[in-house]
Enzyme design. Structure first.
Site: not given
Length: 391
Positions: A80, A363, A139
Protein backbone atom coordinates in the site's frame (compact mmCIF):
# COMPACT_ATOMS: atom_id res chain seq x y z
CA UNK A 1 24.56 -22.41 1.94
CA UNK A 2 23.66 -19.99 -0.88
CA UNK A 3 22.24 -20.95 -4.25
CA UNK A 4 24.21 -19.66 -7.24
CA UNK A 5 21.24 -20.05 -9.57
CA UNK A 6 19.21 -17.64 -7.44
CA UNK A 7 21.97 -15.02 -7.67
CA UNK A 8 22.19 -15.45 -11.45
CA UNK A 9 18.44 -15.13 -11.97
CA UNK A 10 18.20 -11.97 -9.89
CA UNK A 11 21.22 -10.38 -11.53
CA UNK A 12 19.74 -11.13 -14.96
CA UNK A 13 16.39 -9.68 -13.85
CA UNK A 14 17.68 -6.33 -12.63
CA UNK A 15 16.10 -4.26 -15.42
CA UNK A 16 12.82 -6.12 -14.98
CA UNK A 17 12.97 -5.46 -11.25
CA UNK A 18 13.38 -1.73 -11.79
CA UNK A 19 10.56 -1.71 -14.34
CA UNK A 20 8.21 -3.47 -11.92
CA UNK A 21 9.04 -1.03 -9.14
CA UNK A 22 8.55 2.03 -11.34
CA UNK A 23 5.16 0.83 -12.57
CA UNK A 24 4.03 0.29 -8.99
CA UNK A 25 5.41 3.68 -7.99
CA UNK A 26 3.52 5.47 -10.76
CA UNK A 27 0.23 3.75 -9.83
CA UNK A 28 -0.04 3.97 -6.02
CA UNK A 29 -3.08 2.67 -4.17
CA UNK A 30 -4.00 3.38 -0.55
CA UNK A 31 -4.62 0.82 2.19
CA UNK A 32 -7.45 -1.61 1.38
CA UNK A 33 -7.67 -0.09 -2.11
CA UNK A 34 -4.85 -2.11 -3.72
CA UNK A 35 -7.13 -3.62 -6.38
CA UNK A 36 -4.93 -2.98 -9.41
CA UNK A 37 -1.77 -3.83 -7.47
CA UNK A 38 -3.31 -7.16 -6.48
CA UNK A 39 -4.23 -7.84 -10.10
CA UNK A 40 -0.73 -6.88 -11.23
CA UNK A 41 0.86 -9.34 -8.80
CA UNK A 42 -1.57 -12.11 -9.76
CA UNK A 43 -0.85 -11.66 -13.46
CA UNK A 44 2.88 -11.90 -12.79
CA UNK A 45 2.45 -15.07 -10.71
CA UNK A 46 0.32 -16.54 -13.52
CA UNK A 47 3.20 -15.98 -15.93
CA UNK A 48 5.53 -17.80 -13.56
CA UNK A 49 3.08 -20.64 -12.99
CA UNK A 50 3.02 -20.04 -9.23
CA UNK A 51 -0.21 -20.96 -7.43
CA UNK A 52 -1.88 -18.35 -5.24
CA UNK A 53 -5.11 -17.25 -3.64
CA UNK A 54 -6.53 -13.75 -3.33
CA UNK A 55 -7.34 -12.44 0.12
CA UNK A 56 -10.18 -10.14 1.16
CA UNK A 57 -10.54 -7.40 0.20
CA UNK A 58 -7.09 -7.11 -1.41
CA UNK A 59 -3.78 -8.98 -1.24
CA UNK A 60 -2.28 -12.25 -2.44
CA UNK A 61 -0.89 -15.35 -0.71
CA UNK A 62 1.18 -17.59 -2.99
CA UNK A 63 3.18 -20.78 -2.51
CA UNK A 64 6.16 -22.41 -4.14
CA UNK A 65 6.34 -26.07 -3.17
CA UNK A 66 9.79 -27.60 -3.22
CA UNK A 67 10.72 -30.90 -4.79
CA UNK A 68 11.37 -32.38 -1.35
CA UNK A 69 9.19 -32.20 1.77
CA UNK A 70 10.23 -29.96 4.64
CA UNK A 71 9.33 -26.87 6.60
CA UNK A 72 7.47 -23.79 5.39
CA UNK A 73 9.02 -20.33 5.40
CA UNK A 74 7.05 -17.17 4.65
CA UNK A 75 8.34 -14.02 2.95
CA UNK A 76 6.33 -10.83 3.34
CA UNK A 77 6.17 -7.72 1.15
CA UNK A 78 3.62 -4.95 1.71
CA UNK A 79 1.87 -3.14 -1.14
CA UNK A 80 0.00 0.00 0.00
CA UNK A 81 0.86 3.65 -0.58
CA UNK A 82 0.25 6.81 1.46
CA UNK A 83 -1.90 9.93 1.28
CA UNK A 84 1.12 12.04 0.37
CA UNK A 85 1.51 14.40 -2.60
CA UNK A 86 4.64 13.46 -4.54
CA UNK A 87 7.14 16.30 -4.90
CA UNK A 88 9.58 14.44 -7.18
CA UNK A 89 8.07 16.03 -10.28
CA UNK A 90 11.08 15.35 -12.50
CA UNK A 91 10.81 11.56 -12.34
CA UNK A 92 9.68 9.65 -15.40
CA UNK A 93 7.73 7.36 -13.08
CA UNK A 94 6.22 10.01 -10.81
CA UNK A 95 2.89 9.16 -9.17
CA UNK A 96 -0.05 9.51 -11.55
CA UNK A 97 -2.49 9.77 -8.66
CA UNK A 98 -2.90 13.19 -7.05
CA UNK A 99 -2.39 13.05 -3.30
CA UNK A 100 -1.18 9.45 -3.34
CA UNK A 101 2.40 8.26 -3.29
CA UNK A 102 4.66 5.34 -2.47
CA UNK A 103 6.50 7.40 0.13
CA UNK A 104 7.68 4.50 2.27
CA UNK A 105 9.13 1.97 -0.19
CA UNK A 106 6.30 -0.55 -0.40
CA UNK A 107 6.58 -0.42 -4.20
CA UNK A 108 10.14 -1.68 -3.72
CA UNK A 109 9.08 -4.41 -1.29
CA UNK A 110 6.44 -5.77 -3.68
CA UNK A 111 8.72 -5.75 -6.74
CA UNK A 112 11.59 -7.34 -4.78
CA UNK A 113 9.31 -10.14 -3.61
CA UNK A 114 8.03 -10.68 -7.16
CA UNK A 115 11.56 -11.17 -8.48
CA UNK A 116 12.47 -13.32 -5.46
CA UNK A 117 9.49 -15.50 -6.39
CA UNK A 118 10.81 -15.78 -9.92
CA UNK A 119 14.24 -16.89 -8.69
CA UNK A 120 12.86 -19.37 -6.15
CA UNK A 121 10.53 -20.85 -8.73
CA UNK A 122 13.55 -21.60 -10.91
CA UNK A 123 15.11 -23.74 -8.16
CA UNK A 124 11.93 -25.21 -6.66
CA UNK A 125 12.85 -28.79 -7.56
CA UNK A 126 15.84 -28.51 -5.22
CA UNK A 127 13.94 -26.81 -2.40
CA UNK A 128 13.38 -28.80 0.77
CA UNK A 129 10.00 -27.50 1.85
CA UNK A 130 7.66 -24.68 0.86
CA UNK A 131 8.02 -20.92 0.41
CA UNK A 132 4.89 -18.88 1.13
CA UNK A 133 4.77 -15.42 -0.42
CA UNK A 134 2.70 -12.78 1.38
CA UNK A 135 1.80 -9.76 -0.75
CA UNK A 136 0.15 -7.84 2.06
CA UNK A 137 -2.19 -4.83 1.91
CA UNK A 138 -2.83 -2.12 4.47
CA UNK A 139 0.42 -1.97 6.42
CA UNK A 140 0.21 1.80 6.69
CA UNK A 141 -2.98 1.57 8.75
CA UNK A 142 -1.58 -1.32 10.86
CA UNK A 143 -4.40 -3.65 9.82
CA UNK A 144 -3.12 -5.72 6.92
CA UNK A 145 -0.92 -8.20 8.79
CA UNK A 146 -3.61 -8.83 11.38
CA UNK A 147 -6.15 -9.51 8.63
CA UNK A 148 -3.67 -11.80 6.87
CA UNK A 149 -3.14 -13.80 10.06
CA UNK A 150 -6.91 -14.17 10.41
CA UNK A 151 -7.08 -15.41 6.81
CA UNK A 152 -4.51 -18.13 7.44
CA UNK A 153 -1.37 -16.47 6.14
CA UNK A 154 0.91 -18.12 8.71
CA UNK A 155 -1.04 -21.31 9.31
CA UNK A 156 1.49 -24.13 9.00
CA UNK A 157 4.40 -21.67 8.70
CA UNK A 158 7.56 -22.44 10.68
CA UNK A 159 9.40 -19.15 10.15
CA UNK A 160 8.82 -15.73 8.58
CA UNK A 161 11.09 -13.06 7.15
CA UNK A 162 10.41 -9.50 6.03
CA UNK A 163 12.36 -6.56 4.63
CA UNK A 164 11.97 -2.79 4.77
CA UNK A 165 13.87 -0.43 2.50
CA UNK A 166 15.59 2.16 4.70
CA UNK A 167 16.58 5.59 3.38
CA UNK A 168 18.59 6.46 6.49
CA UNK A 169 21.08 3.68 5.70
CA UNK A 170 23.69 3.56 2.94
CA UNK A 171 22.55 1.75 -0.19
CA UNK A 172 23.03 -2.01 -0.01
CA UNK A 173 23.78 -2.21 3.70
CA UNK A 174 21.78 -4.82 5.63
CA UNK A 175 20.82 -4.67 9.30
CA UNK A 176 19.02 -7.44 11.16
CA UNK A 177 19.82 -7.47 14.86
CA UNK A 178 18.33 -9.80 17.47
CA UNK A 179 15.81 -8.18 19.77
CA UNK A 180 13.66 -5.05 19.37
CA UNK A 181 13.86 -3.29 16.01
CA UNK A 182 10.54 -1.45 15.50
CA UNK A 183 8.46 -0.06 18.35
CA UNK A 184 4.95 -0.79 19.50
CA UNK A 185 2.63 2.02 18.37
CA UNK A 186 -0.61 3.06 20.05
CA UNK A 187 -3.13 5.79 19.29
CA UNK A 188 -5.02 7.91 21.78
CA UNK A 189 -7.68 10.61 21.85
CA UNK A 190 -8.16 12.88 24.87
CA UNK A 191 -11.40 14.88 25.05
CA UNK A 192 -11.66 17.72 27.55
CA UNK A 193 -15.05 19.21 28.33
CA UNK A 194 -15.30 22.59 30.00
CA UNK A 195 -17.97 25.27 29.88
CA UNK A 196 -18.29 27.59 26.92
CA UNK A 197 -19.01 31.30 27.10
CA UNK A 198 -18.28 34.78 25.81
CA UNK A 199 -14.64 35.67 25.30
CA UNK A 200 -15.17 38.86 27.27
CA UNK A 201 -16.43 37.02 30.37
CA UNK A 202 -14.00 34.18 31.16
CA UNK A 203 -15.06 34.07 34.81
CA UNK A 204 -18.39 32.52 33.77
CA UNK A 205 -16.72 29.70 31.79
CA UNK A 206 -14.27 26.81 31.99
CA UNK A 207 -11.85 27.26 29.11
CA UNK A 208 -11.13 23.90 27.46
CA UNK A 209 -8.26 25.45 25.48
CA UNK A 210 -6.45 26.28 28.73
CA UNK A 211 -7.05 22.76 30.06
CA UNK A 212 -5.77 21.18 26.85
CA UNK A 213 -2.73 23.46 26.75
CA UNK A 214 -1.84 22.63 30.34
CA UNK A 215 -2.09 18.92 29.57
CA UNK A 216 0.19 19.21 26.54
CA UNK A 217 2.79 21.13 28.52
CA UNK A 218 2.71 18.86 31.57
CA UNK A 219 2.28 15.30 30.29
CA UNK A 220 5.84 14.85 28.96
CA UNK A 221 7.34 14.04 32.42
CA UNK A 222 5.61 10.66 32.05
CA UNK A 223 8.43 9.95 29.59
CA UNK A 224 11.26 12.07 30.99
CA UNK A 225 10.78 11.40 34.71
CA UNK A 226 8.54 8.39 35.28
CA UNK A 227 9.87 5.55 33.12
CA UNK A 228 13.28 3.94 33.26
CA UNK A 229 15.46 5.96 30.83
CA UNK A 230 16.89 2.69 29.53
CA UNK A 231 13.38 1.67 28.46
CA UNK A 232 12.79 4.23 25.73
CA UNK A 233 9.38 5.74 25.10
CA UNK A 234 7.84 8.52 23.02
CA UNK A 235 4.57 10.37 23.64
CA UNK A 236 3.53 12.72 20.84
CA UNK A 237 0.40 14.85 20.58
CA UNK A 238 0.04 15.54 16.88
CA UNK A 239 -3.39 17.14 16.58
CA UNK A 240 -5.49 19.56 18.64
CA UNK A 241 -9.02 20.62 17.79
CA UNK A 242 -10.14 23.42 20.10
CA UNK A 243 -12.85 26.07 19.91
CA UNK A 244 -15.20 27.36 17.25
CA UNK A 245 -14.73 31.14 17.05
CA UNK A 246 -12.23 33.86 18.01
CA UNK A 247 -14.44 35.41 20.70
CA UNK A 248 -16.00 32.25 22.11
CA UNK A 249 -14.40 30.43 25.02
CA UNK A 250 -13.97 26.82 23.98
CA UNK A 251 -16.18 24.27 25.67
CA UNK A 252 -14.48 21.25 24.10
CA UNK A 253 -10.94 20.29 23.16
CA UNK A 254 -9.96 17.09 21.38
CA UNK A 255 -6.32 15.96 21.28
CA UNK A 256 -4.94 13.08 19.24
CA UNK A 257 -1.55 11.45 19.60
CA UNK A 258 0.61 8.37 19.66
CA UNK A 259 2.73 6.40 22.13
CA UNK A 260 5.80 4.42 21.05
CA UNK A 261 7.91 2.03 23.13
CA UNK A 262 9.43 -1.46 23.10
CA UNK A 263 8.67 -2.89 26.55
CA UNK A 264 5.10 -4.19 27.24
CA UNK A 265 5.12 -3.12 30.90
CA UNK A 266 6.31 0.36 29.94
CA UNK A 267 3.52 0.51 27.39
CA UNK A 268 0.90 -0.26 30.04
CA UNK A 269 2.41 2.25 32.48
CA UNK A 270 2.38 5.09 29.93
CA UNK A 271 -1.28 4.34 29.15
CA UNK A 272 -2.19 4.48 32.84
CA UNK A 273 -0.28 7.71 33.44
CA UNK A 274 -1.70 9.35 30.32
CA UNK A 275 -5.21 8.77 31.66
CA UNK A 276 -4.18 9.93 35.16
CA UNK A 277 -2.65 13.18 33.87
CA UNK A 278 -5.70 13.91 31.71
CA UNK A 279 -8.15 13.39 34.57
CA UNK A 280 -6.10 15.32 37.12
CA UNK A 281 -5.44 18.23 34.76
CA UNK A 282 -9.14 18.48 33.98
CA UNK A 283 -10.05 18.36 37.67
CA UNK A 284 -7.61 21.17 38.42
CA UNK A 285 -9.62 23.51 36.20
CA UNK A 286 -13.08 22.13 36.97
CA UNK A 287 -13.37 20.33 33.63
CA UNK A 288 -13.76 16.64 32.78
CA UNK A 289 -11.65 14.33 30.62
CA UNK A 290 -12.20 11.09 28.72
CA UNK A 291 -9.38 9.10 27.16
CA UNK A 292 -9.78 6.63 24.31
CA UNK A 293 -6.58 4.55 24.13
CA UNK A 294 -6.16 2.10 21.24
CA UNK A 295 -3.41 -0.52 21.16
CA UNK A 296 -1.94 -0.60 17.67
CA UNK A 297 1.02 -2.71 16.64
CA UNK A 298 3.25 -4.59 19.04
CA UNK A 299 7.01 -4.17 18.99
CA UNK A 300 8.88 -6.04 16.27
CA UNK A 301 11.30 -8.27 18.18
CA UNK A 302 13.63 -10.38 16.06
CA UNK A 303 14.29 -13.93 17.14
CA UNK A 304 18.02 -14.35 17.79
CA UNK A 305 18.52 -17.53 15.73
CA UNK A 306 16.65 -16.14 12.74
CA UNK A 307 18.40 -12.75 12.88
CA UNK A 308 21.79 -14.44 12.92
CA UNK A 309 20.80 -16.53 9.91
CA UNK A 310 19.85 -13.34 8.04
CA UNK A 311 23.25 -11.87 8.88
CA UNK A 312 24.99 -15.03 7.72
CA UNK A 313 23.06 -15.10 4.45
CA UNK A 314 23.71 -11.40 3.77
CA UNK A 315 27.43 -11.74 4.47
CA UNK A 316 27.75 -14.75 2.19
CA UNK A 317 25.69 -13.16 -0.58
CA UNK A 318 27.21 -9.66 -0.57
CA UNK A 319 30.32 -9.73 1.63
CA UNK A 320 30.96 -9.11 5.33
CA UNK A 321 31.13 -5.33 4.89
CA UNK A 322 27.44 -5.22 3.93
CA UNK A 323 26.42 -5.86 7.55
CA UNK A 324 25.39 -2.80 9.54
CA UNK A 325 24.01 -2.27 13.03
CA UNK A 326 21.06 0.09 12.63
CA UNK A 327 19.63 1.32 15.92
CA UNK A 328 16.05 0.33 16.77
CA UNK A 329 13.51 2.86 15.54
CA UNK A 330 10.40 4.27 17.19
CA UNK A 331 8.69 3.74 13.85
CA UNK A 332 6.08 0.97 13.81
CA UNK A 333 5.52 -2.07 11.61
CA UNK A 334 2.55 -4.43 11.59
CA UNK A 335 4.98 -7.28 10.84
CA UNK A 336 4.79 -7.69 14.62
CA UNK A 337 1.44 -9.48 14.22
CA UNK A 338 3.23 -12.29 12.36
CA UNK A 339 5.96 -12.54 15.00
CA UNK A 340 3.26 -13.03 17.62
CA UNK A 341 2.36 -16.25 15.79
CA UNK A 342 5.65 -17.67 14.46
CA UNK A 343 9.37 -16.99 14.97
CA UNK A 344 11.14 -14.81 12.46
CA UNK A 345 12.99 -11.58 11.79
CA UNK A 346 12.63 -8.27 10.01
CA UNK A 347 15.59 -6.68 8.23
CA UNK A 348 16.23 -3.21 6.86
CA UNK A 349 18.09 -2.74 3.57
CA UNK A 350 19.74 0.61 2.94
CA UNK A 351 18.65 2.74 -0.02
CA UNK A 352 20.11 6.11 0.97
CA UNK A 353 22.46 7.69 -1.53
CA UNK A 354 23.12 11.48 -1.35
CA UNK A 355 24.40 11.48 -4.94
CA UNK A 356 20.97 10.24 -6.08
CA UNK A 357 19.04 12.40 -3.58
CA UNK A 358 17.53 9.37 -1.83
CA UNK A 359 18.16 10.30 1.80
CA UNK A 360 14.76 11.92 2.35
CA UNK A 361 12.82 10.54 5.33
CA UNK A 362 10.06 8.00 4.87
CA UNK A 363 6.59 9.53 4.39
CA UNK A 364 8.08 12.70 2.85
CA UNK A 365 6.91 13.93 -0.55
CA UNK A 366 10.51 13.80 -1.83
CA UNK A 367 11.07 10.22 -0.70
CA UNK A 368 12.69 8.01 -3.31
CA UNK A 369 15.05 5.03 -3.31
CA UNK A 370 18.36 4.22 -4.88
CA UNK A 371 17.27 1.42 -7.20
CA UNK A 372 20.64 -0.31 -6.77
CA UNK A 373 19.17 -1.53 -3.47
CA UNK A 374 16.41 -3.49 -5.19
CA UNK A 375 18.56 -6.44 -6.24
CA UNK A 376 20.02 -6.64 -2.72
CA UNK A 377 16.53 -6.93 -1.25
CA UNK A 378 15.30 -9.40 -3.84
CA UNK A 379 18.27 -11.70 -3.37
CA UNK A 380 18.14 -11.44 0.42
CA UNK A 381 14.48 -12.56 0.31
CA UNK A 382 15.25 -15.53 -1.92
CA UNK A 383 18.56 -16.63 -0.42
CA UNK A 384 17.12 -16.47 3.09
CA UNK A 385 14.23 -18.76 2.12
CA UNK A 386 16.62 -21.17 0.41
CA UNK A 387 19.03 -21.16 3.34
CA UNK A 388 16.33 -21.60 5.98
CA UNK A 389 14.76 -24.57 4.19
CA UNK A 390 18.01 -26.26 3.18
CA UNK A 391 20.17 -25.51 6.22
Amino acid sequence: MLNQKIKEVIQASNEELITLRRKLHAEPELSWEEVHTTEFVCNYLDQLGITYRRTEPTGVIAEIKGGKPGKTVALRGDMDALSVEELNKGLSYVSQEDGKMHACGHDAHTSMLMIAAKALNKVKDDLTGTVRLLFQPAEEVAQGAKAFVQQGAVQGVDNIFGIHIWSQMETGKVSCLPGPTFAAADLFTVTFKGKGGHGAMPHTSIDASVVASAFVMNVQPVISRMIDPQLAGVLTIGKMTVGTRFNVIAENAVLEGTVRCFDPETRDFIEQQLKHYAEQTAALYGATATVDYIHGTKAVINEEKTAKLVQQVAAQAFGEDVLYEEKPTMGAEDFSFYLSEVPGSFAVVGSGNPDKDTRWPHHHGRFNIDEDALSTGAELYAQYAWSYLNQ
